[in-house]
Design a protein around this motif. Structure first.
Motif, PDB file in Angstrom:
ATOM      1  N   ARG A  11       8.586   0.237   0.214  1.00 36.20           N
ATOM      2  CA  ARG A  11       9.064   1.620   0.319  1.00 36.20           C
ATOM      3  C   ARG A  11       8.034   2.595  -0.227  1.00 36.20           C
ATOM      4  O   ARG A  11       7.301   2.270  -1.165  1.00 36.20           O
ATOM      5  CB  ARG A  11      10.320   1.795  -0.536  1.00 36.20           C
ATOM      6  CG  ARG A  11      11.580   1.354   0.135  1.00 36.20           C
ATOM      7  CD  ARG A  11      12.747   1.750  -0.739  1.00 36.20           C
ATOM      8  NE  ARG A  11      13.991   1.220  -0.223  1.00 36.20           N
ATOM      9  CZ  ARG A  11      15.096   1.109  -0.950  1.00 36.20           C
ATOM     10  NH1 ARG A  11      15.106   1.484  -2.220  1.00 36.20           N
ATOM     11  NH2 ARG A  11      16.191   0.637  -0.419  1.00 36.20           N
ATOM     12  N   ALA A  12       8.028   3.784   0.348  1.00 40.51           N
ATOM     13  CA  ALA A  12       7.206   4.858  -0.219  1.00 40.51           C
ATOM     14  C   ALA A  12       7.687   5.092  -1.654  1.00 40.51           C
ATOM     15  O   ALA A  12       8.852   5.405  -1.878  1.00 40.51           O
ATOM     16  CB  ALA A  12       7.372   6.125   0.608  1.00 40.51           C
ATOM     17  N   ARG A  14       7.537   7.359  -4.595  1.00 39.55           N
ATOM     18  CA  ARG A  14       7.123   8.715  -4.973  1.00 39.55           C
ATOM     19  C   ARG A  14       7.383   9.020  -6.436  1.00 39.55           C
ATOM     20  O   ARG A  14       7.172  10.154  -6.879  1.00 39.55           O
ATOM     21  CB  ARG A  14       7.819   9.732  -4.070  1.00 39.55           C
ATOM     22  CG  ARG A  14       7.486   9.544  -2.597  1.00 39.55           C
ATOM     23  CD  ARG A  14       8.033  10.667  -1.745  1.00 39.55           C
ATOM     24  NE  ARG A  14       7.676  10.493  -0.339  1.00 39.55           N
ATOM     25  CZ  ARG A  14       8.415   9.843   0.560  1.00 39.55           C
ATOM     26  NH1 ARG A  14       9.561   9.298   0.194  1.00 39.55           N
ATOM     27  NH2 ARG A  14       8.008   9.732   1.805  1.00 39.55           N
ATOM     28  N   MET A  84      14.118  11.979   0.504  1.00 40.05           N
ATOM     29  CA  MET A  84      12.692  11.945   0.805  1.00 40.05           C
ATOM     30  C   MET A  84      12.020  13.242   0.341  1.00 40.05           C
ATOM     31  O   MET A  84      10.960  13.217  -0.281  1.00 40.05           O
ATOM     32  CB  MET A  84      12.471  11.755   2.308  1.00 40.05           C
ATOM     33  CG  MET A  84      11.027  11.521   2.664  1.00 40.05           C
ATOM     34  SD  MET A  84      10.785  11.163   4.399  1.00 40.05           S
ATOM     35  CE  MET A  84      10.944  12.783   5.086  1.00 40.05           C
ATOM     36  N   THR A  88       9.231  13.735  -2.441  1.00 39.09           N
ATOM     37  CA  THR A  88       7.927  14.353  -2.146  1.00 39.09           C
ATOM     38  C   THR A  88       7.648  15.495  -3.117  1.00 39.09           C
ATOM     39  O   THR A  88       6.519  15.648  -3.602  1.00 39.09           O
ATOM     40  CB  THR A  88       7.894  14.844  -0.684  1.00 39.09           C
ATOM     41  OG1 THR A  88       8.134  13.718   0.170  1.00 39.09           O
ATOM     42  CG2 THR A  88       6.553  15.446  -0.331  1.00 39.09           C
ATOM     43  N   VAL A 143       2.322   5.429  -2.042  1.00 39.01           N
ATOM     44  CA  VAL A 143       2.879   6.145  -0.889  1.00 39.01           C
ATOM     45  C   VAL A 143       1.719   6.692  -0.088  1.00 39.01           C
ATOM     46  O   VAL A 143       0.760   7.230  -0.656  1.00 39.01           O
ATOM     47  CB  VAL A 143       3.877   7.253  -1.304  1.00 39.01           C
ATOM     48  CG1 VAL A 143       3.323   8.182  -2.349  1.00 39.01           C
ATOM     49  CG2 VAL A 143       4.318   8.083  -0.087  1.00 39.01           C
ATOM     50  N   PHE A 144       1.804   6.472   1.217  1.00 37.43           N
ATOM     51  CA  PHE A 144       0.792   7.018   2.128  1.00 37.43           C
ATOM     52  C   PHE A 144       1.045   8.511   2.213  1.00 37.43           C
ATOM     53  O   PHE A 144       2.156   8.921   2.525  1.00 37.43           O
ATOM     54  CB  PHE A 144       1.005   6.357   3.505  1.00 37.43           C
ATOM     55  CG  PHE A 144      -0.103   6.590   4.490  1.00 37.43           C
ATOM     56  CD1 PHE A 144      -0.507   7.871   4.823  1.00 37.43           C
ATOM     57  CD2 PHE A 144      -0.732   5.520   5.092  1.00 37.43           C
ATOM     58  CE1 PHE A 144      -1.516   8.085   5.739  1.00 37.43           C
ATOM     59  CE2 PHE A 144      -1.749   5.725   6.023  1.00 37.43           C
ATOM     60  CZ  PHE A 144      -2.134   7.015   6.336  1.00 37.43           C
ATOM     61  N   THR A 145       0.078   9.347   1.904  1.00 34.93           N
ATOM     62  CA  THR A 145       0.316  10.787   2.044  1.00 34.93           C
ATOM     63  C   THR A 145      -0.842  11.491   2.747  1.00 34.93           C
ATOM     64  O   THR A 145      -1.979  11.015   2.753  1.00 34.93           O
ATOM     65  CB  THR A 145       0.530  11.517   0.695  1.00 34.93           C
ATOM     66  OG1 THR A 145      -0.731  11.891   0.143  1.00 34.93           O
ATOM     67  CG2 THR A 145       1.337  10.717  -0.285  1.00 34.93           C
ATOM     68  N   SER A 146      -0.472  12.647   3.309  1.00 41.00           N
ATOM     69  CA  SER A 146      -1.483  13.565   3.844  1.00 41.00           C
ATOM     70  C   SER A 146      -1.561  14.807   2.952  1.00 41.00           C
ATOM     71  O   SER A 146      -1.990  15.864   3.395  1.00 41.00           O
ATOM     72  CB  SER A 146      -1.142  13.933   5.290  1.00 41.00           C
ATOM     73  OG  SER A 146       0.226  14.249   5.402  1.00 41.00           O
ATOM     74  N   LEU A 147      -1.148  14.674   1.711  1.00 38.49           N
ATOM     75  CA  LEU A 147      -1.109  15.818   0.792  1.00 38.49           C
ATOM     76  C   LEU A 147      -2.489  16.436   0.557  1.00 38.49           C
ATOM     77  O   LEU A 147      -2.596  17.605   0.187  1.00 38.49           O
ATOM     78  CB  LEU A 147      -0.514  15.402  -0.554  1.00 38.49           C
ATOM     79  CG  LEU A 147       0.998  15.137  -0.565  1.00 38.49           C
ATOM     80  CD1 LEU A 147       1.428  14.595  -1.913  1.00 38.49           C
ATOM     81  CD2 LEU A 147       1.763  16.416  -0.222  1.00 38.49           C
ATOM     82  N   ARG A 185      14.698   0.886   8.503  1.00 34.26           N
ATOM     83  CA  ARG A 185      14.111   0.939   9.846  1.00 34.26           C
ATOM     84  C   ARG A 185      15.163   0.548  10.874  1.00 34.26           C
ATOM     85  O   ARG A 185      16.093  -0.195  10.566  1.00 34.26           O
ATOM     86  CB  ARG A 185      12.928  -0.033   9.973  1.00 34.26           C
ATOM     87  CG  ARG A 185      11.792   0.201   8.999  1.00 34.26           C
ATOM     88  CD  ARG A 185      10.993   1.466   9.291  1.00 34.26           C
ATOM     89  NE  ARG A 185       9.817   1.530   8.430  1.00 34.26           N
ATOM     90  CZ  ARG A 185       9.788   2.129   7.234  1.00 34.26           C
ATOM     91  NH1 ARG A 185      10.872   2.726   6.750  1.00 34.26           N
ATOM     92  NH2 ARG A 185       8.672   2.133   6.513  1.00 34.26           N
TER      93      ARG A 185
HETATM   94  C1  LIG Z   1       0.423   9.146   8.393  1.00 31.46           C
HETATM   95  C2  LIG Z   1       1.471   9.265   7.315  1.00 31.46           C
HETATM   96  C3  LIG Z   1       1.506  10.424   6.548  1.00 31.46           C
HETATM   97  C4  LIG Z   1       2.439  10.548   5.502  1.00 31.46           C
HETATM   98  N1  LIG Z   1       2.408  11.667   4.715  1.00 31.46           N
HETATM   99  C5  LIG Z   1       3.244  11.765   3.669  1.00 31.46           C
HETATM  100  C6  LIG Z   1       3.157  12.878   2.778  1.00 31.46           C
HETATM  101  O1  LIG Z   1       2.313  13.768   2.929  1.00 31.46           O
HETATM  102  N2  LIG Z   1       4.013  12.929   1.724  1.00 31.46           N
HETATM  103  C7  LIG Z   1       4.928  11.940   1.511  1.00 31.46           C
HETATM  104  O2  LIG Z   1       5.676  12.041   0.535  1.00 31.46           O
HETATM  105  N3  LIG Z   1       5.037  10.858   2.335  1.00 31.46           N
HETATM  106  C8  LIG Z   1       4.216  10.760   3.397  1.00 31.46           C
HETATM  107  N4  LIG Z   1       4.274   9.643   4.223  1.00 31.46           N
HETATM  108  C9  LIG Z   1       5.254   8.568   3.933  1.00 31.46           C
HETATM  109  C10 LIG Z   1       6.430   8.574   4.924  1.00 31.46           C
HETATM  110  O3  LIG Z   1       7.240   9.720   4.702  1.00 31.46           O
HETATM  111  C11 LIG Z   1       7.242   7.295   4.703  1.00 31.46           C
HETATM  112  O4  LIG Z   1       6.440   6.173   4.942  1.00 31.46           O
HETATM  113  C12 LIG Z   1       8.450   7.241   5.641  1.00 31.46           C
HETATM  114  O5  LIG Z   1       9.330   8.300   5.349  1.00 31.46           O
HETATM  115  C13 LIG Z   1       9.207   5.925   5.525  1.00 31.46           C
HETATM  116  O6  LIG Z   1       9.663   5.761   4.209  1.00 31.46           O
HETATM  117  P1  LIG Z   1       9.579   4.340   3.515  1.00 31.46           P
HETATM  118  O7  LIG Z   1       8.141   3.935   3.634  1.00 31.46           O
HETATM  119  O8  LIG Z   1      10.026   4.565   2.095  1.00 31.46           O
HETATM  120  O9  LIG Z   1      10.474   3.427   4.246  1.00 31.46           O
HETATM  121  C14 LIG Z   1       3.367   9.502   5.264  1.00 31.46           C
HETATM  122  C15 LIG Z   1       3.319   8.330   6.047  1.00 31.46           C
HETATM  123  C16 LIG Z   1       2.386   8.214   7.050  1.00 31.46           C
HETATM  124  C17 LIG Z   1       2.335   6.923   7.853  1.00 31.46           C
END
Ligand SMILES: Cc1cc2nc3c(=O)[nH]c(=O)nc-3n(C[C@H](O)[C@H](O)[C@H](O)COP(=O)(O)O)c2cc1C
Length: 208
Positions: A11-12, A14, A84, A88, A143-147, A185
């Motif tokens: 899971r992301a 945060r 979410m 964030t 967590v993958f972010t584009s922040l 999912r």
């Molecule tokens: C390309 C990409 C960009 C993302 N950017 C952000 C972001 O800027 N901030 C954030 O909190 N999560 C970001 N995420 C995380 C997604 O929100 C998260 O993976 C999705 O909501 C599924 O949640 P889970 O991984 O907890 O199941 C990003 C994920 C991807 C793949």
């Protein structure tokens, strides 16, 4: 933990504790990053791994200044999106305290005779996913972010990342302050088309 369990529970995360991550674990995660596939095996990636407290604080402050409370003011459609967005906003407010911040970056170099940017992303996204899964396997949250996009000039200046280098992701990493658990999912059958497109029952869009 096997790879399927890691994928199913990654899971992301945060909410991270500020506790430091041992260098040995950072090394293992970065090993995984550099084992990813890439177009033509170019391995056209660079990872800026930030543990220096002042630099993390500067990145956190730049993102916080750029984003403010923009995210927490967004509309919450349901419980999942509320959680979410709250997460964030927490991430934005606490980013500088994440013990490790990883910038996944790379040059535009492939194909060598006519480089195209799309191949840069093709290398960087698998590497980023390897980071997420390796960290999860070690009990670390990410967590993958584009922040970084909100404060890209400031982050580039702070870390000395050259203009021609693309940035694909900013990944905070640390010990989780929330529970890992199954990722939310839709069922596999909704996405998998066997032997052709027939039988597709839904169109892409927000989760039903
Ligand atoms: C390309 C990409 C960009 C993302 N950017 C952000 C972001 O800027 N901030 C954030 O909190 N999560 C970001 N995420 C995380 C997604 O929100 C998260 O993976 C999705 O909501 C599924 O949640 P889970 O991984 O907890 O199941 C990003 C994920 C991807 C793949």
């Amino acid at each position: 933990m096997d790879v399927f369990e890691a994928m199913g529970t990654c899971r992301a995360m945060r909410h991270l504790t500020p506790d430091p991550v041992p260098e040995e674990l950072i090394d293992r995660v970065m090993w995984a990053a550099t084992r990813a596939p890439s177009p033509g095996n170019t391995q056209g990636w660079d990872f800026v791994v930030v543990t220096d407290q002042a630099r993390r604080a500067a990145i956190g402050a730049a993102v916080r200044e750029a984003m403010g409370d923009r995210v927490s003011r967004m509309t919450h459609h349901d419980r999942t999106s509320r959680l979410m967005l709250e997460g964030t906003q927490n991430l934005i407010d606490t980013l500088g305290a994440a013990p490790v911040i990883i910038l996944v970056c790379g040059p535009v170099i492939y194909p060598y005779d006519a480089p195209r940017e799309q191949f840069t992303w093709s290398a960087l996204y698998p590497a980023a996913q390897n980071i997420l899964l390796a960290a999860r396997a070690l009990g670390l949250g990410t967590v993958f972010t584009s922040l970084f996009r909100a404060a890209e000039p400031a982050i580039r200046a702070e870390l000395g990342i050259p203009e021609e280098i693309r940035i694909a992701a900013l990944i905070p990493m640390g010990w989780p302050a929330r529970e890992f658990g199954p990722v939310n999912r839709q069922p596999v059958e909704r996405f998998v088309h066997r032997d052709g497109w027939e039988g597709v029952k839904r169109h892409h869009g927000p989760p039903l």
